[in-house]
Design an enzyme around this catalytic site. Structure first.
Site, short mmCIF file in Angstrom:
data_model
loop_
_atom_site.label_atom_id
_atom_site.label_comp_id
_atom_site.label_asym_id
_atom_site.label_seq_id
_atom_site.Cartn_x
_atom_site.Cartn_y
_atom_site.Cartn_z
N HIS A 1 5.58 -1.54 1.25
CA HIS A 1 5.02 -2.69 1.96
C HIS A 1 3.92 -3.39 1.20
O HIS A 1 3.09 -4.08 1.79
CB HIS A 1 4.52 -2.24 3.35
CG HIS A 1 5.64 -1.79 4.23
ND1 HIS A 1 5.47 -0.88 5.25
CD2 HIS A 1 6.96 -2.06 4.21
CE1 HIS A 1 6.62 -0.65 5.83
NE2 HIS A 1 7.56 -1.35 5.22
N ARG B 1 -9.90 -4.83 5.22
CA ARG B 1 -9.14 -3.59 4.91
C ARG B 1 -9.23 -3.28 3.41
O ARG B 1 -9.25 -2.12 3.01
CB ARG B 1 -7.69 -3.76 5.36
CG ARG B 1 -7.59 -3.73 6.89
CD ARG B 1 -6.20 -3.89 7.38
NE ARG B 1 -5.35 -2.81 6.90
CZ ARG B 1 -4.02 -2.90 6.93
NH1 ARG B 1 -3.45 -4.02 7.37
NH2 ARG B 1 -3.28 -1.92 6.53
N GLN C 1 4.34 3.73 2.67
CA GLN C 1 4.27 2.51 3.46
C GLN C 1 2.84 1.96 3.39
O GLN C 1 2.56 0.88 3.88
CB GLN C 1 4.61 2.79 4.92
CG GLN C 1 6.01 3.37 5.10
CD GLN C 1 6.24 3.80 6.53
OE1 GLN C 1 6.56 2.99 7.40
NE2 GLN C 1 6.05 5.08 6.79
N ASN C 2 1.94 2.74 2.77
CA ASN C 2 0.53 2.38 2.74
C ASN C 2 0.25 1.35 1.66
O ASN C 2 0.92 1.33 0.62
CB ASN C 2 -0.35 3.62 2.51
CG ASN C 2 -0.17 4.64 3.62
OD1 ASN C 2 0.28 4.29 4.73
ND2 ASN C 2 -0.46 5.89 3.34
N THR D 1 3.45 9.44 9.22
CA THR D 1 4.05 8.19 9.67
C THR D 1 4.73 8.39 11.02
O THR D 1 5.37 9.40 11.27
CB THR D 1 5.07 7.61 8.67
OG1 THR D 1 5.69 6.45 9.25
CG2 THR D 1 6.12 8.60 8.25
N ASP E 1 -2.91 1.09 0.47
CA ASP E 1 -4.05 1.55 -0.33
C ASP E 1 -3.52 2.23 -1.61
O ASP E 1 -2.32 2.46 -1.74
CB ASP E 1 -4.91 2.54 0.50
CG ASP E 1 -4.13 3.80 0.91
OD1 ASP E 1 -4.05 4.10 2.11
OD2 ASP E 1 -3.59 4.49 0.01
#
Ligand code: BV8
Length: 231
Positions: free
Chosen positions: A105, A57, A87-88, A172, A90
Site C-alpha cells: 500500500h 503520520r 500493508q504498512n 493484521t 512505515d
C-alpha cells in the site's frame, strides 16, 4: 536448500512502536472517516486535510523505532530466505534490518507526481505541502494506495505467496482486500503462523498455528520454533 518464509504484516506489528492501528479502539479511523482522508475523492475535495493527515503520520513514522517483532523477522534472514509483504506504509521492517520488503500500500516517506505516476521521489523531512511540485510541474501526493485505488504490487506479492514454504501473518485484521486474499495463494501443506492478540477470523485451513499474543512476544517465539524445526 534454504526454505522460503513469506510474511504478511499489518498495522499491528507497528503498534508496539507507538504507531496507531486502523481498527483498534482509539485507532486511526477513530479520529478520521477513511473516506475523508484516504481516498482519491478526499484528495480532490480537501487536499489540505489529506496532506495534513499524512504529514502527521509521516512525522510519527520517522520518530518510531522497530520493536522485537520487526527484529525477530529480520533475524530470520540468517537461516531462511525471507520476503516481507507489508500493508504498512512505515519503514520499520527496513530499519530493523529486513532486506526484502514489498509495500502493498505504498510508503509514507515517498511522494509522487499527480501527472505522471512513474515520477516517485523520496520526501526530505516530514512535510509535503501544497505547491510542492514534480519535475513536470504538477502537485506531489503521498505515494500511498488509497481506498478505491488499484494495488499494483499485488501481482508480485501473489508470486511470492505461491512459492512460500512457510507463511507468517502478524498484526493484521485481514479486513482489506486484495491484501487479505494473499492467504488464498498459500498452498494447503504450508505451515501458517498467525500472531495477533485479538485473532482475526480465518476460515479453517490446514497447518494453522495461532499465537494469541502481541508481535513483540509472539514473533520471537515463532522465530525460535522455525529455526529449530526447519533450518
Ligand atoms: C481496490 C494505505 C480496486 C492508506 C490502505 C467491501 C467489501 C470488501 C472490500 C471492499 C468493499 N468496499 C471496498 C472494498 C475494497 C477496499 C477494501 O478492502 N475496503 C475494506 C475497508 C472493506 N480495498 C480497496 O479499496 C483496495 N483497492 O480494491 O481497488 C481497483 C482495482 C483496479 C482499479 C481500480 C481499483 C485498496 C486498499 C488499500 C487502502 N489503503 N492503507 C493509509 O495507510 O492511510 S489500507 C489500511 O488498512 C492498511 O494499509 C491496511 O492494509 C489495512 C488493514 O489494516 P491492518 O493493517 O490490518 O490494521 P487494522 O487496524 O485493521 O488491524 C490491526 C490488527 O493488529 C488487529 O487485528 C489487531 O488485533 C492487531 N494488533 C494490535 N496490536 C497488536 C496487534 N498484532 C500484533 N501485535 C500487537 N501489539
Amino acid at each position: 536448500m534454504q526454505k522460503k518464509i513469506v510474511v504478511l504484516t499489518g498495522a499491528g506489528i507497528s503498534a508496539e512502536s507507538g504507531l496507531k492501528t486502523f481498527r483498534d479502539s482509539g485507532g486511526l479511523w477513530e479520529g478520521h472517516d477513511v473516506t475523508k482522508v484516504a481516498t482519491p475523492e478526499a484528495w480532490a475535495k480537501d487536499r489540505a486535510l489529506v496532506l495534513e493527515f499524512y504529514n502527521q503520520r509521516r512525522k510519527q513514522a520517522l520518530e518510531a523505532k522497530p520493536n522485537p517483532g520487526h527484529i525477530a523477522l529480520a533475524e530470520l534472514e540468517e537461516f531462511f530466505e525471507v520476503v516481507i509483504i507489508t500493508q504498512n506504509i512505515d519503514a520499520l521492517h527496513e530499519r530493523a534490518g529486513s532486506s526484502n520488503v514489498l509495500h502493498l500500500h505504498g510508503e509514507i516517506s515517498k511522494v509522487r507526481s499527480t501527472l505522471d505516476p512513474d515520477l516517485v521521489y523520496d520526501l526530505e523531512g516530514w512535510e509535503l505541502k501544497e505547491g510542492d511540485k514534480c519535475a513536470k510541474g504538477s502537485q506531489l501526493r503521498p505515494h500511498i494506495v488509497w481506498f478505491g485505488e488499484a494495488v499494483p504490487m499485488m501481482e508480485p506479492a501473489i508470486q511470492e505467496a505461491l512459492s512460500a514454504d512457510i507463511f507468517i501473518v502478524a498484526g493484521t485484521s485481514l479486513v482489506v482486500y486484495p491484501a487479505a486474499g494473499l492467504l488464498d495463494f498459500i498452498k494447503p501443506e504450508v505451515p501458517k503462523f498467525i500472531i495477533d492478540p485479538k485473532m482475526p477470523s480465518v476460515p479453517q485451513r490446514d497447518n494453522l498455528y495461532l499465537y494469541e499474543e502481541p508481535a513483540s512476544s509472539g514473533l520471537p517465539k515463532v522465530k525460535a520454533q522455525l529455526i529449530e524445526k526447519y533450518s
